[in-house]
Write a protein that holds these residues in place. Structure first.
Motif, PDB file in Angstrom:
ATOM      1  N   ARG A 141       0.818  -1.209   0.000  1.00 47.22           N
ATOM      2  CA  ARG A 141       0.000   0.000   0.000  1.00 47.22           C
ATOM      3  C   ARG A 141       0.855   1.264   0.000  1.00 47.22           C
ATOM      4  NH1 ARG A 141      -4.691  -1.206  -2.117  1.00 47.22           N
ATOM      5  NH2 ARG A 141      -5.684  -2.937  -1.056  1.00 47.22           N
ATOM      6  N   GLU A 142       2.091   1.129   0.486  1.00 45.39           N
ATOM      7  CA  GLU A 142       3.011   2.263   0.495  1.00 45.39           C
ATOM      8  C   GLU A 142       4.422   1.706   0.457  1.00 45.39           C
ATOM      9  OE1 GLU A 142       4.532   5.825   3.466  1.00 45.39           O
ATOM     10  OE2 GLU A 142       2.602   4.877   3.881  1.00 45.39           O
ATOM     11  N   ALA A 143       5.293   2.375  -0.273  1.00 45.26           N
ATOM     12  CA  ALA A 143       6.696   1.978  -0.350  1.00 45.26           C
ATOM     13  C   ALA A 143       7.567   3.211  -0.169  1.00 45.26           C
ATOM     14  CB  ALA A 143       7.002   1.310  -1.688  1.00 45.26           C
ATOM     15  N   ARG A 144       8.621   3.043   0.626  1.00 44.26           N
ATOM     16  CA  ARG A 144       9.592   4.119   0.818  1.00 44.26           C
ATOM     17  C   ARG A 144      10.981   3.555   0.563  1.00 44.26           C
ATOM     18  NH1 ARG A 144       7.752   6.838   6.441  1.00 44.26           N
ATOM     19  NH2 ARG A 144       9.510   5.601   7.102  1.00 44.26           N
ATOM     20  N   VAL A 145      11.842   4.369   0.005  1.00 48.75           N
ATOM     21  CA  VAL A 145      13.202   3.954  -0.310  1.00 48.75           C
ATOM     22  C   VAL A 145      14.167   4.766   0.539  1.00 48.75           C
ATOM     23  CG1 VAL A 145      14.936   3.785  -2.134  1.00 48.75           C
ATOM     24  CG2 VAL A 145      12.528   3.368  -2.661  1.00 48.75           C
ATOM     25  N   GLY A 146      15.099   4.072   1.195  1.00 47.43           N
ATOM     26  CA  GLY A 146      16.107   4.732   2.011  1.00 47.43           C
ATOM     27  C   GLY A 146      17.396   4.945   1.233  1.00 47.43           C
ATOM     28  N   ALA A 147      18.369   5.545   1.890  1.00 48.39           N
ATOM     29  CA  ALA A 147      19.629   5.889   1.234  1.00 48.39           C
ATOM     30  C   ALA A 147      20.692   4.794   1.362  1.00 48.39           C
ATOM     31  CB  ALA A 147      20.180   7.193   1.827  1.00 48.39           C
ATOM     32  N   GLU A 148      20.544   3.900   2.353  1.00 47.10           N
ATOM     33  CA  GLU A 148      21.580   2.888   2.617  1.00 47.10           C
ATOM     34  C   GLU A 148      21.408   1.648   1.732  1.00 47.10           C
ATOM     35  OE1 GLU A 148      24.186   3.416   4.701  1.00 47.10           O
ATOM     36  OE2 GLU A 148      23.336   5.430   4.912  1.00 47.10           O
ATOM     37  N   ARG A 149      22.500   0.931   1.539  1.00 49.66           N
ATOM     38  CA  ARG A 149      22.472  -0.316   0.771  1.00 49.66           C
ATOM     39  C   ARG A 149      21.941  -1.462   1.640  1.00 49.66           C
ATOM     40  NH1 ARG A 149      28.274  -0.744  -2.304  1.00 49.66           N
ATOM     41  NH2 ARG A 149      28.003   1.060  -3.642  1.00 49.66           N
ATOM     42  N   PRO A 150      21.239  -2.405   1.026  1.00 44.84           N
ATOM     43  CA  PRO A 150      20.766  -3.557   1.798  1.00 44.84           C
ATOM     44  C   PRO A 150      21.924  -4.497   2.122  1.00 44.84           C
ATOM     45  CG  PRO A 150      20.208  -3.811  -0.510  1.00 44.84           C
ATOM     46  CD  PRO A 150      20.808  -2.446  -0.366  1.00 44.84           C
ATOM     47  N   VAL A 151      21.741  -5.287   3.159  1.00 47.50           N
ATOM     48  CA  VAL A 151      22.714  -6.308   3.523  1.00 47.50           C
ATOM     49  C   VAL A 151      22.213  -7.640   2.955  1.00 47.50           C
ATOM     50  CG1 VAL A 151      21.679  -6.920   5.772  1.00 47.50           C
ATOM     51  CG2 VAL A 151      24.154  -7.141   5.437  1.00 47.50           C
ATOM     52  N   MET A 152      23.132  -8.538   2.663  1.00 43.42           N
ATOM     53  CA  MET A 152      22.784  -9.842   2.099  1.00 43.42           C
ATOM     54  C   MET A 152      23.088 -10.946   3.110  1.00 43.42           C
ATOM     55  SD  MET A 152      21.853  -8.936  -0.949  1.00 43.42           S
ATOM     56  CE  MET A 152      21.786 -10.468  -1.832  1.00 43.42           C
ATOM     57  N   TRP A 153      22.451 -12.092   2.928  1.00 41.18           N
ATOM     58  CA  TRP A 153      22.718 -13.288   3.727  1.00 41.18           C
ATOM     59  C   TRP A 153      23.304 -14.321   2.777  1.00 41.18           C
ATOM     60  CZ3 TRP A 153      23.395 -14.173   8.574  1.00 41.18           C
ATOM     61  CH2 TRP A 153      23.301 -15.460   9.104  1.00 41.18           C
ATOM     62  N   TYR A 154      24.505 -14.796   3.091  1.00 42.87           N
ATOM     63  CA  TYR A 154      25.196 -15.721   2.200  1.00 42.87           C
ATOM     64  C   TYR A 154      26.044 -16.685   3.020  1.00 42.87           C
ATOM     65  CZ  TYR A 154      28.404 -17.365  -1.427  1.00 42.87           C
ATOM     66  OH  TYR A 154      29.140 -18.146  -2.264  1.00 42.87           O
ATOM     67  N   ARG A 155      25.801 -17.966   2.852  1.00 47.99           N
ATOM     68  CA  ARG A 155      26.549 -19.019   3.528  1.00 47.99           C
ATOM     69  C   ARG A 155      26.594 -18.824   5.044  1.00 47.99           C
ATOM     70  NH1 ARG A 155      31.841 -20.600   0.194  1.00 47.99           N
ATOM     71  NH2 ARG A 155      31.720 -22.317   1.676  1.00 47.99           N
ATOM     72  N   GLY A 156      25.465 -18.417   5.606  1.00 45.79           N
ATOM     73  CA  GLY A 156      25.341 -18.294   7.053  1.00 45.79           C
ATOM     74  C   GLY A 156      25.956 -17.048   7.649  1.00 45.79           C
ATOM     75  N   GLU A 157      26.253 -16.047   6.805  1.00 43.09           N
ATOM     76  CA  GLU A 157      26.851 -14.804   7.297  1.00 43.09           C
ATOM     77  C   GLU A 157      26.264 -13.605   6.561  1.00 43.09           C
ATOM     78  OE1 GLU A 157      31.317 -16.463   8.355  1.00 43.09           O
ATOM     79  OE2 GLU A 157      31.050 -15.180   6.627  1.00 43.09           O
ATOM     80  N   PHE A 158      26.375 -12.463   7.202  1.00 42.75           N
ATOM     81  CA  PHE A 158      25.967 -11.232   6.545  1.00 42.75           C
ATOM     82  C   PHE A 158      27.049 -10.824   5.556  1.00 42.75           C
ATOM     83  CE2 PHE A 158      23.575 -11.065  10.503  1.00 42.75           C
ATOM     84  CZ  PHE A 158      22.305 -10.817  10.003  1.00 42.75           C
ATOM     85  N   LEU A 159      26.630 -10.391   4.397  1.00 39.83           N
ATOM     86  CA  LEU A 159      27.532  -9.943   3.349  1.00 39.83           C
ATOM     87  C   LEU A 159      27.086  -8.550   2.941  1.00 39.83           C
ATOM     88  CD1 LEU A 159      29.778 -10.617   1.243  1.00 39.83           C
ATOM     89  CD2 LEU A 159      27.960 -11.502  -0.223  1.00 39.83           C
ATOM     90  N   HIS A 160      28.009  -7.612   3.022  1.00 44.25           N
ATOM     91  CA  HIS A 160      27.707  -6.235   2.669  1.00 44.25           C
ATOM     92  C   HIS A 160      27.949  -6.049   1.180  1.00 44.25           C
ATOM     93  CE1 HIS A 160      27.573  -5.452   6.968  1.00 44.25           C
ATOM     94  NE2 HIS A 160      28.651  -6.218   7.037  1.00 44.25           N
ATOM     95  N   LEU A 161      27.033  -5.392   0.508  1.00 41.93           N
ATOM     96  CA  LEU A 161      27.197  -5.152  -0.915  1.00 41.93           C
ATOM     97  C   LEU A 161      28.505  -4.400  -1.153  1.00 41.93           C
ATOM     98  CD1 LEU A 161      23.601  -4.193  -2.078  1.00 41.93           C
ATOM     99  CD2 LEU A 161      24.823  -6.328  -2.418  1.00 41.93           C
ATOM    100  N   GLY A 162      29.234  -4.841  -2.133  1.00 45.70           N
ATOM    101  CA  GLY A 162      30.550  -4.269  -2.427  1.00 45.70           C
ATOM    102  C   GLY A 162      31.680  -5.107  -1.866  1.00 45.70           C
TER     103      GLY A 162
END
Length: 166
Positions: A141-162
Motif C-alpha cells: 500500500r506504500e513503499a519508501r526507499v532509504g539511502a543505505e544499501r541492503p545487507v545480504m545473507w550468504y553461507r550463514g553470514e551477513f555480506l555487505h554489498l561491495g
C-alpha cells in the motif's frame, strides 16, 4: 508425483540453499492486543507489479506465527549493514526484540525502521501453506526507499554489498 525428499540429505540441502545470496528483511506487525511482533526473513521476493504484491515466508514454528496469520497489515523493512545485529535478534525466540533498534510507527501503529534500505507497508492478501512455512502474500500500500544499501545473507553470514564473498 512421488516424494523423493527421503533420499535428500538435509545438511546438503541446507548448504546448497546457502549458496544463493538473499536479502535480509525484518517483518513487523502489531497484534490485536497492541503487542509488537516481528521476525527476520531472507525468503522475501516481489510477486507482482500489478497489483503490487510481495511474498515473505514465515516458519510455522515461530512464536509470532498466529499473530501474523491474524494480522491485517504488516511492514517489511529491508535491512542494511547497520541492522545485522538486530536481524539476528529478530531471528531468535524469547527476548523483547523491540528493545533494540530505533523503531518508529506508521499510522496503524506498526513498527518500522526509518533507516531501512526500503520499507513496504502491506495488507495481508493471502497466506499460502508451504511445507514447514507459510507464504504471506502482501499487497503493498506504500513503499519508501532509504539511502543505505541492503545487507545480504550468504553461507550463514551477513555480506555487505561491495564486499567479496569468501
Amino acid at each position: 508425483m512421488a516424494d523423493v525428499s527421503h533420499d535428500l540429505d538435509p545438511a546438503v540441502f541446507r548448504s546448497a540453499l546457502s549458496r544463493f545470496p538473499s536479502g535480509v528483511t525484518i517483518v513487523t506487525t502489531r497484534g490485536e492486543d497492541g503487542t509488537l511482533h516481528g521476525f527476520t526473513a531472507s525468503s522475501f521476493a516481489s510477486l507482482s507489479l500489478d497489483p503490487p504484491l510481495v511474498l515473505v515466508c514465515l516458519d510455522r514454528g515461530a512464536t509470532c506465527f498466529p499473530v501474523f496469520l491474524a494480522a491485517e497489515r504488516f511492514v517489511v523493512n529491508v535491512a542494511t549493514a547497520s541492522h545485522a545485529e538486530l536481524a539476528t535478534r529478530f531471528a531468535t525466540k524469547g527476548e523483547n526484540k523491540f528493545a533494540y533498534g530505533s523503531f518508529e510507527f506508521d499510522e496503524h501503529g506498526h513498527p518500522l525502521l526509518p533507516d531501512a534500505a526500503a520499507i513496504l507497508h502491506c495488507e495481508l492478501e493471502q497466506a499460502v501453506p508451504g511445507g514447514d512455512h507459510v507464504i504471506l502474500i502482501g499487497r503493498v500500500r506504500e513503499a519508501r526507499v532509504g539511502a543505505e544499501r541492503p545487507v545480504m545473507w550468504y553461507r550463514g553470514e551477513f555480506l555487505h554489498l561491495g564486499e567479496r564473498a569468501a
